[in-house]
Motif scaffolding. Structure first.
Motif, mmCIF file in Angstrom:
data_model
loop_
_atom_site.group_PDB
_atom_site.id
_atom_site.type_symbol
_atom_site.label_atom_id
_atom_site.label_comp_id
_atom_site.label_asym_id
_atom_site.label_seq_id
_atom_site.Cartn_x
_atom_site.Cartn_y
_atom_site.Cartn_z
ATOM 1 N N ILE A 14 0.838 -1.198 0.000
ATOM 2 C CA ILE A 14 0.000 0.000 0.000
ATOM 3 C C ILE A 14 0.875 1.250 0.000
ATOM 4 C CG2 ILE A 14 -1.665 1.343 1.348
ATOM 5 C CD1 ILE A 14 -2.854 -1.319 2.283
ATOM 6 N N SER A 17 2.302 1.903 -3.474
ATOM 7 C CA SER A 17 1.370 2.158 -4.562
ATOM 8 C C SER A 17 0.385 3.296 -4.311
ATOM 9 C CB SER A 17 0.567 0.892 -4.854
ATOM 10 O OG SER A 17 1.436 -0.177 -5.140
ATOM 11 N N TYR A 18 -0.091 3.425 -3.092
ATOM 12 C CA TYR A 18 -1.189 4.339 -2.813
ATOM 13 C C TYR A 18 -0.800 5.324 -1.720
ATOM 14 C CZ TYR A 18 -3.641 0.658 -5.286
ATOM 15 O OH TYR A 18 -4.016 -0.256 -6.215
ATOM 16 N N GLY A 19 -1.707 6.229 -1.406
ATOM 17 C CA GLY A 19 -1.478 7.235 -0.386
ATOM 18 C C GLY A 19 -2.139 6.872 0.927
ATOM 19 N N TYR A 20 -2.235 7.862 1.784
ATOM 20 C CA TYR A 20 -2.762 7.629 3.120
ATOM 21 C C TYR A 20 -4.239 7.248 3.156
ATOM 22 C CZ TYR A 20 -4.787 12.315 3.096
ATOM 23 O OH TYR A 20 -5.534 13.415 2.802
ATOM 24 N N ALA A 22 -5.716 5.033 1.451
ATOM 25 C CA ALA A 22 -5.758 3.575 1.325
ATOM 26 C C ALA A 22 -5.413 2.901 2.644
ATOM 27 C CB ALA A 22 -4.815 3.117 0.224
ATOM 28 N N PHE A 63 3.312 0.307 5.895
ATOM 29 C CA PHE A 63 2.955 1.458 5.058
ATOM 30 C C PHE A 63 4.050 2.521 5.110
ATOM 31 C CE2 PHE A 63 0.979 5.700 4.884
ATOM 32 C CZ PHE A 63 0.561 5.691 3.562
ATOM 33 N N GLY A 67 6.185 3.687 1.947
ATOM 34 C CA GLY A 67 6.217 5.094 1.557
ATOM 35 C C GLY A 67 7.631 5.639 1.495
#
Length: 77
Positions: A14, A17-20, A22, A63, A67
């Motif tokens: 996550i 690939s995605y931000g907070y 998600a 996460f 990040g």
């Protein structure tokens, strides 16, 4: 312990690939899944709360690592 490891890896994915938003959705889904499961099985207690906190910490630390790994490096010029 295996579930925490899987959640850590999921958190890394996550984070890469995605931000907070998600991770907020994933944390809420984790909570919505485990609390009724523990209630139905009659296992909800203080120890279950500590396990839940551990699961959230594993997910969110993954996460943060994801990040960090997704952050572009500063090129020295």
């Amino acid at each position: 312990m295996i579930i925490a490891g899987i959640l850590f890896l999921l958190g890394i994915l996550i984070g890469l690939s995605y931000g907070y938003p998600a991770i907020v959705v994933a944390s809420a889904a984790l909570t919505v899944f485990f609390f009724p499961l523990w209630l139905i099985r009659g296992e909800l207690g203080l120890f279950s709360i500590f396990v839940w906190v551990g699961y959230l910490l594993a997910l969110q630390s993954g996460f943060l690592l994801g990040g960090y790994l997704a952050t572009p490096d500063d090129e020295d010029e």
